[in-house]
Scaffold this active site. Structure first.
Site, PDB file in Angstrom:
ATOM      1  N   ALA A  32       0.868  -1.187   0.000  1.00  0.00           N
ATOM      2  CA  ALA A  32       0.000   0.000   0.000  1.00  0.00           C
ATOM      3  C   ALA A  32       0.902   1.234   0.000  1.00  0.00           C
ATOM      4  CB  ALA A  32      -0.955   0.001   1.189  1.00  0.00           C
ATOM      5  N   HIS A  34       3.110   4.552  -0.464  1.00  0.00           N
ATOM      6  CA  HIS A  34       2.854   5.989  -0.646  1.00  0.00           C
ATOM      7  C   HIS A  34       4.197   6.704  -0.732  1.00  0.00           C
ATOM      8  CE1 HIS A  34       3.854   6.162   3.574  1.00  0.00           C
ATOM      9  NE2 HIS A  34       2.812   5.408   3.905  1.00  0.00           N
ATOM     10  N   HIS A  37       7.029   5.741   1.695  1.00  0.00           N
ATOM     11  CA  HIS A  37       7.796   4.544   1.326  1.00  0.00           C
ATOM     12  C   HIS A  37       8.780   4.872   0.198  1.00  0.00           C
ATOM     13  CE1 HIS A  37       3.917   2.543   2.753  1.00  0.00           C
ATOM     14  NE2 HIS A  37       4.807   2.006   3.536  1.00  0.00           N
ATOM     15  N   GLN A  61       2.922  -9.628  13.089  1.00  0.00           N
ATOM     16  CA  GLN A  61       2.976  -8.362  13.835  1.00  0.00           C
ATOM     17  C   GLN A  61       1.598  -7.749  14.079  1.00  0.00           C
ATOM     18  OE1 GLN A  61       5.548  -6.563  10.718  1.00  0.00           O
ATOM     19  NE2 GLN A  61       4.379  -4.701  11.056  1.00  0.00           N
ATOM     20  N   LYS A 149       8.928   7.721  11.030  1.00  0.00           N
ATOM     21  CA  LYS A 149       7.497   7.630  11.333  1.00  0.00           C
ATOM     22  C   LYS A 149       7.230   6.567  12.404  1.00  0.00           C
ATOM     23  CE  LYS A 149       2.951   7.480  10.407  1.00  0.00           C
ATOM     24  NZ  LYS A 149       2.650   6.140  10.818  1.00  0.00           N
ATOM     25  N   GLN A 153      10.075   1.520  16.375  1.00  0.00           N
ATOM     26  CA  GLN A 153      10.474   0.387  15.532  1.00  0.00           C
ATOM     27  C   GLN A 153      11.930   0.529  15.075  1.00  0.00           C
ATOM     28  OE1 GLN A 153       8.013  -1.551  12.323  1.00  0.00           O
ATOM     29  NE2 GLN A 153       9.199  -0.192  11.031  1.00  0.00           N
ATOM     30  N   VAL A 176       7.585  11.783   6.037  1.00  0.00           N
ATOM     31  CA  VAL A 176       6.958  12.529   4.943  1.00  0.00           C
ATOM     32  C   VAL A 176       5.516  12.819   5.349  1.00  0.00           C
ATOM     33  CG1 VAL A 176       6.313  12.512   2.504  1.00  0.00           C
ATOM     34  CG2 VAL A 176       8.442  11.404   3.248  1.00  0.00           C
TER      35      VAL A 176
HETATM   36  P1  AMP Z   1       4.940  -0.006   6.562  1.00  0.00           P
HETATM   37  O1  AMP Z   1       4.627  -0.428   5.169  1.00  0.00           O
HETATM   38  O2  AMP Z   1       3.879   0.817   7.200  1.00  0.00           O
HETATM   39  O3  AMP Z   1       5.417  -1.159   7.421  1.00  0.00           O
HETATM   40  O4  AMP Z   1       6.190   0.969   6.445  1.00  0.00           O
HETATM   41  C1  AMP Z   1       7.367   0.572   5.814  1.00  0.00           C
HETATM   42  C2  AMP Z   1       8.442   1.590   6.105  1.00  0.00           C
HETATM   43  O5  AMP Z   1       8.051   2.864   5.612  1.00  0.00           O
HETATM   44  C3  AMP Z   1       8.691   1.746   7.621  1.00  0.00           C
HETATM   45  O6  AMP Z   1      10.085   1.846   7.839  1.00  0.00           O
HETATM   46  C4  AMP Z   1       7.992   3.034   7.920  1.00  0.00           C
HETATM   47  O7  AMP Z   1       8.533   3.724   9.032  1.00  0.00           O
HETATM   48  C5  AMP Z   1       8.195   3.817   6.635  1.00  0.00           C
HETATM   49  N1  AMP Z   1       7.194   4.885   6.525  1.00  0.00           N
HETATM   50  C6  AMP Z   1       5.851   4.749   6.669  1.00  0.00           C
HETATM   51  N2  AMP Z   1       5.256   5.963   6.573  1.00  0.00           N
HETATM   52  C7  AMP Z   1       6.234   6.874   6.385  1.00  0.00           C
HETATM   53  C8  AMP Z   1       6.263   8.298   6.234  1.00  0.00           C
HETATM   54  N3  AMP Z   1       5.153   9.022   6.273  1.00  0.00           N
HETATM   55  N4  AMP Z   1       7.461   8.888   6.070  1.00  0.00           N
HETATM   56  C9  AMP Z   1       8.606   8.159   6.043  1.00  0.00           C
HETATM   57  N5  AMP Z   1       8.646   6.822   6.171  1.00  0.00           N
HETATM   58  C10 AMP Z   1       7.484   6.183   6.347  1.00  0.00           C
END
Ligand code: AMP
Length: 282
Positions: A32, A34, A37, A61, A149, A153, A176
């Site tokens: 998903a 954005h 990522h 998780q 973010k 973690q 972001v």
């Molecule tokens: P997720 O798919 O939510 O597990 O996120 C994958 C990676 O993207 C993780 O390291 C998150 O911290 C990072 N991430 C998610 N949202 C943001 C954001 N708004 N800005 C920067 N990194 C992000």
């Protein structure tokens, strides 16, 4: 761009690139995708010769009452975004390939994982550290990219890498945000228009925290109290926590510290949002 489902296939590709002396960067995601990522992929692209993105909604998780089933999945669009970001290989395993029947091993940290998010989502970080350990073992990265973010973690991953002597450099990339301040998240799409409006209280509270940190008379405790007050004044937002803690240990602070972070988790309807801001005390 190569897309692989099997860990063994990724291992073979990685082996040949490592033999060729190439620097491998890993960006773990749950899809998903954005712009947040993509910012991690851009950073990996700048620093590494071979960029791997993983897309895996990791069942381990998610707690029993969390949103595993309704977590957004958009593989086709995700692959287009990876390709546009210059990713070399996307690893999209199935849960059955990551967790074979009979698997017994997990990676579990005992301190940092039990605080804040860990209190509200028991076993969440055990799932994160286990899957990240497996991804590191499959992709053998020189660098792995995580977002600020998910502040706790990235701290936990750094701890794990240090404790277990992994030769992986952890790179943390800035948050972001949307133009109005909401941190991008795959879960934002669940917000109703009214909740989307209310969600701005998180960024307002973090901005207030930074403003207060620049005022000599304020302490971490007084700042946290004022952040929480902002939430009490906002209907329809249930606060899990709003704290100002040490940016390395996540312990509560006294005095005016060198490095602190304000961390917030709040629920709007069925959607849970987290956000944070590193505070500069003057
Ligand atoms: P997720 O798919 O939510 O597990 O996120 C994958 C990676 O993207 C993780 O390291 C998150 O911290 C990072 N991430 C998610 N949202 C943001 C954001 N708004 N800005 C920067 N990194 C992000």
């Amino acid at each position: 761009m190569q897309v692989e489902v099997l860990p063994s296939a990724v291992r073979n590709v990685v082996h040949s690139h490592r033999c060729g002396g190439r620097r491998i960067g890993l960006v773990p995601t749950m899809g998903a995708l954005h712009v947040g990522h993509v910012s991690l992929m851009d950073a990996a692209r700048r620093n590494c010769d071979f960029v791997i993105a993983s897309i895996f909604v990791n069942p381990l998780q998610f707690g029993p009452n969390e949103d595993l089933e309704r977590y957004p999945r958009s593989l086709e669009k995700d692959l287009q975004k990876c390709e546009a970001a210059g990713v070399d290989l996307v690893f999209t395993p199935q849960a059955s390939q990551m967790y074979a029947p009979g698997a017994e091993s997990e990676v579990r940290l005992t301190g940092l994982t039990r605080m804040l998010e860990g209190r509200h989502r028991p076993s969440h970080f055990d799932g994160v550290t286990t899957v990240v350990a497996k991804l590191f073992n499959i992709t053998l990265p020189d660098q792995a990219y995580f977002g600020q973010k998910d502040y706790q973690q990235q701290l936990i991953i750094r701890r794990m890498v240090s404790d277990l002597d992994w030769g992986v450099e952890i790179v943390t990339c800035p948050i972001v945000r949307e133009d109005d301040g909401l941190a991008l998240s795959s879960r934002n799409r669940y917000l109703s228009p009214a909740d989307r409006e209310r969600s701005l209280v998180l960024f307002r509270a973090l901005s207030l925290a930074q403003e207060l940190a620049e005022t000599a008379s304020e302490t971490p405790d007084s700042i946290a109290r004022q952040m929480r007050q902002l939430f009490s004044d906002t209907d329809g937002v249930d606060l899990d926590y709003a704290v100002v803690v040490d940016c390395k240990t996540l312990e509560l602070l006294t005095g005016r510290p060198e490095c602190a972070v304000a961390l917030i988790a709040a629920r709007l309807g069925k959607t849970r949002l987290i956000d944070n801001q590193i505070l500069r005390f003057r």
